[in-house]
Design an enzyme around this catalytic site. Structure first.
Site, PDB file in Angstrom:
ATOM      1  N   THR A   1      43.893  37.650  55.694  1.00 23.46           N
ATOM      2  CA  THR A   1      44.752  37.137  54.235  1.00 23.46           C
ATOM      3  C   THR A   1      45.329  36.075  55.487  1.00 23.46           C
ATOM      4  OG1 THR A   1      46.733  36.502  53.173  1.00 23.46           O
ATOM      5  CG2 THR A   1      46.281  38.694  54.650  1.00 23.46           C
ATOM      6  N   ILE A   2      45.448  34.765  55.295  1.00 25.43           N
ATOM      7  CA  ILE A   2      45.995  33.753  56.141  1.00 25.43           C
ATOM      8  C   ILE A   2      48.070  34.624  55.695  1.00 25.43           C
ATOM      9  CG2 ILE A   2      44.215  32.467  55.733  1.00 25.43           C
ATOM     10  CD1 ILE A   2      46.518  30.765  54.082  1.00 25.43           C
ATOM     11  N   ASP A   3      48.465  35.035  54.769  1.00 24.92           N
ATOM     12  CA  ASP A   3      49.555  35.120  55.338  1.00 24.92           C
ATOM     13  C   ASP A   3      50.073  36.374  56.240  1.00 24.92           C
ATOM     14  OD1 ASP A   3      48.937  33.766  53.125  1.00 24.92           O
ATOM     15  OD2 ASP A   3      49.103  35.304  51.806  1.00 24.92           O
TER      16      ASP A   3
ATOM     17  N   MET B   1      51.574  28.076  53.370  1.00 25.52           N
ATOM     18  CA  MET B   1      51.119  29.014  52.131  1.00 25.52           C
ATOM     19  C   MET B   1      52.207  30.269  53.121  1.00 25.52           C
ATOM     20  SD  MET B   1      47.413  28.422  51.002  1.00 25.52           S
ATOM     21  CE  MET B   1      47.055  27.805  49.674  1.00 25.52           C
TER      22      MET B   1
ATOM     23  N   ARG C   1      39.873  37.107  42.025  1.00 30.79           N
ATOM     24  CA  ARG C   1      40.688  37.764  42.189  1.00 30.79           C
ATOM     25  C   ARG C   1      40.934  38.851  40.559  1.00 30.79           C
ATOM     26  NH1 ARG C   1      44.743  36.450  45.505  1.00 30.79           N
ATOM     27  NH2 ARG C   1      45.039  34.463  46.418  1.00 30.79           N
TER      28      ARG C   1
ATOM     29  N   ARG D   1      43.197  27.665  54.128  1.00 36.95           N
ATOM     30  CA  ARG D   1      41.819  28.783  54.108  1.00 36.95           C
ATOM     31  C   ARG D   1      41.540  28.501  54.661  1.00 36.95           C
ATOM     32  NH1 ARG D   1      43.724  31.299  48.634  1.00 36.95           N
ATOM     33  NH2 ARG D   1      41.682  31.171  47.882  1.00 36.95           N
TER      34      ARG D   1
ATOM     35  N   HIS E   1      52.427  32.785  50.606  1.00 34.53           N
ATOM     36  CA  HIS E   1      53.078  33.355  49.528  1.00 34.53           C
ATOM     37  C   HIS E   1      54.694  34.406  49.921  1.00 34.53           C
ATOM     38  CE1 HIS E   1      51.970  37.233  46.206  1.00 34.53           C
ATOM     39  NE2 HIS E   1      51.678  35.940  45.867  1.00 34.53           N
TER      40      HIS E   1
ATOM     41  N   ASN F   1      46.666  42.632  49.618  1.00 34.81           N
ATOM     42  CA  ASN F   1      47.209  43.509  49.703  1.00 34.81           C
ATOM     43  C   ASN F   1      46.979  44.201  48.226  1.00 34.81           C
ATOM     44  OD1 ASN F   1      49.933  44.359  50.359  1.00 34.81           O
ATOM     45  ND2 ASN F   1      50.319  42.122  50.851  1.00 34.81           N
TER      46      ASN F   1
ATOM     47  N   GLU G   1      55.867  28.075  50.873  1.00 29.71           N
ATOM     48  CA  GLU G   1      56.428  27.638  49.903  1.00 29.71           C
ATOM     49  C   GLU G   1      56.510  29.122  48.887  1.00 29.71           C
ATOM     50  OE1 GLU G   1      51.869  29.032  48.200  1.00 29.71           O
ATOM     51  OE2 GLU G   1      51.624  30.227  48.991  1.00 29.71           O
TER      52      GLU G   1
HETATM   53  O1  F6P Z   1      47.040  34.887  49.385  1.00 31.47           O
HETATM   54  C1  F6P Z   1      46.259  33.874  50.297  1.00 31.47           C
HETATM   55  C2  F6P Z   1      47.092  32.589  49.844  1.00 31.47           C
HETATM   56  O2  F6P Z   1      46.232  31.354  49.820  1.00 31.47           O
HETATM   57  C3  F6P Z   1      48.886  32.210  49.549  1.00 31.47           C
HETATM   58  O3  F6P Z   1      48.761  31.972  51.548  1.00 31.47           O
HETATM   59  C4  F6P Z   1      48.842  31.479  48.576  1.00 31.47           C
HETATM   60  O4  F6P Z   1      50.336  32.023  48.203  1.00 31.47           O
HETATM   61  C5  F6P Z   1      47.641  32.048  47.544  1.00 31.47           C
HETATM   62  O5  F6P Z   1      46.550  32.903  48.309  1.00 31.47           O
HETATM   63  C6  F6P Z   1      46.868  30.925  46.298  1.00 31.47           C
HETATM   64  O6  F6P Z   1      46.264  31.390  45.342  1.00 31.47           O
HETATM   65  P1  F6P Z   1      45.032  30.991  45.076  1.00 31.47           P
HETATM   66  O7  F6P Z   1      43.855  30.694  46.048  1.00 31.47           O
HETATM   67  O8  F6P Z   1      44.657  31.814  43.921  1.00 31.47           O
HETATM   68  O9  F6P Z   1      45.768  29.796  44.109  1.00 31.47           O
END
Ligand code: F6P
Length: 358
Positions: A135-137, A179, A75, A285, A181, A113, A232
């Site tokens: 994205t899974i979201d 999850m 990220r 994921r 987001h 995003n 979440e």
């Molecule tokens: O965007 C995908 C996601 O898995 C979201 O569902 C979750 O909020 C976030 O990433 C978790 O992020 P990280 O892998 O940085 O903990």
């Protein structure tokens, strides 16, 4: 010579490899000139610091079913992209420099995003960019579906199924935190597929007393257990009414690991019921893409390959109304695709007796 740079950015998901394989297969099978593929490692970091591997068709062989990403990801938040790194390096300038140094014809970015905002910035800076919606979201604007989503729905549903049997044995209230987001696509779909009794979503703030009403209604009807799926990002009406500053203050002193534990605590205190929380987390994921995602990501990849061959850049390849589409990056960047609380699926879920706690 056609030189293609490729990177995967942000949180990973299933079918990233399938999508990259789709791009490469399409280009290699259809280009009428030699092709070089530059795979940048760990997302935008690879482009910033010139960490890349030259890849051939063989590197993409056998990866259709493999989870994760062969390139690695990271990220790099868009909001800090203009900040120099710890050595004072201008990261946007570095990305441009490396792109031009390698004489790339285009950059393919697979991301969600935040990553798409950076891709749009690079496109506006003059780079040829194509993106694929990962994205899974499922929260990317401009596409009905993102790859990774269906695979995550499968895993989250399985988790809810497993909880069902133990919840019924013990007659407990169970909260499964899913999850997604800041949006509810994944919890809604997994919740419905898993037969949840209550689904709490970011787009529909809940009232804890309404959640308890539903649990008690089930008790009265002889159900021994209740399954709550909490996104979440689920939020109570009370918290949704707070100002940004007040909500930040609440979170600064938050004693729970996540919202599900707060909800569980409230239900247990108000009803005396035994409540348990399960958080499947990053399991959602992980692992191999489901067949839908393998096909979908391959199609998106092929469409991206087609755009590259036609030299059409500045687009995200998406899927709208059952058709592959190209959406200008500046239309996608910075917009979130939220659930509409009045969407048919929500109305239908309510008619099935599912409570949204509102
Ligand atoms: O965007 C995908 C996601 O898995 C979201 O569902 C979750 O909020 C976030 O990433 C978790 O992020 P990280 O892998 O940085 O903990």
């Amino acid at each position: 010579m056609l030189r293609i740079g490729m990177l995967t950015s942000g949180g990973d998901c299933q079918a990233l490899n399938a999508a990259m394989r789709g791009v490469v297969k399409c280009v290699l099978n259809n280009a009428d000139e030699p092709v070089e593929i530059y795979g940048f490692e760990d997302g935008y970091k690879g482009l910033i610091y010139s960490r890349f591997r030259m890849l051939t068709g063989l590197d993409f062989s056998g990866i259709l079913t493999r989870g994760g990403t062969i390139l690695g990801t990271s990220r790099v938040p868009f909001k800090t992209i203009h900040d120099p790194d710890e050595n004072g390096l201008d990261r946007v300038a570095a990305m441009k420099q490396n792109y031009y140094k390698l004489q790339l014809d285009c950059l393919v970015m697979l991301g969600g995003n935040g990553s798409t905002k950076t891709a749009n910035l690079l496109s506006q800076e003059g780079l040829n960019v194509i993106t694929l919606p990962k994205t899974i979201d499922n929260d990317l604007w401009g596409t009905d579906m993102t790859f990774g989503f269906q695979s995550a729905v499968d895993i989250a549903t399985k988790a809810i199924d497993q909880i069902h049997t133990t919840a019924s044995s013990h007659g407990r209230v169970f909260i499964v935190e899913i999850m997604g987001h800041k949006v509810g696509w994944l919890p809604l779909n997994a919740g419905m597929a898993g037969g949840a009794d209550i689904i709490l979503l970011p787009e529909i703030p809940f009232d804890i007393d309404k959640v308890i009403d539903k649990i008690e209604e089930r008790d009265r009807n002889g159900s021994r257990f209740t399954i709550i799926v909490a996104a979440e990002g689920a939020i109570s009406k009370k918290d949704a009414a707070l100002s940004k500053k007040e909500y930040k203050e609440k979170l600064a002193n938050y004693k729970y690991p996540s919202v599900s534990y707060e909800i569980a605590d409230k239900i247990a205190k108000k009803t005396g019921r035994e409540v348990r929380v399960t958080v499947p987390g990053h399991v959602q994921r992980g692992g191999e893409p489901c067949p839908y995602d393998r096909v979908f990501a391959s199609r998106l990849g092929a469409e991206a390959g087609r755009l590259i061959l036609k030299k059409e850049y500045g687009f995200m390849v998406g899927y709208k109304n059952r058709e592959m589409v190209k959406v200008p990056l500046d239309e996608v960047a910075g917009k979130l695709k939220k659930l509409d609380p009045n969407a048919d699926i929500i109305k239908e879920a309510r008619m099935l007796g599912i409570s949204f706690g509102d």
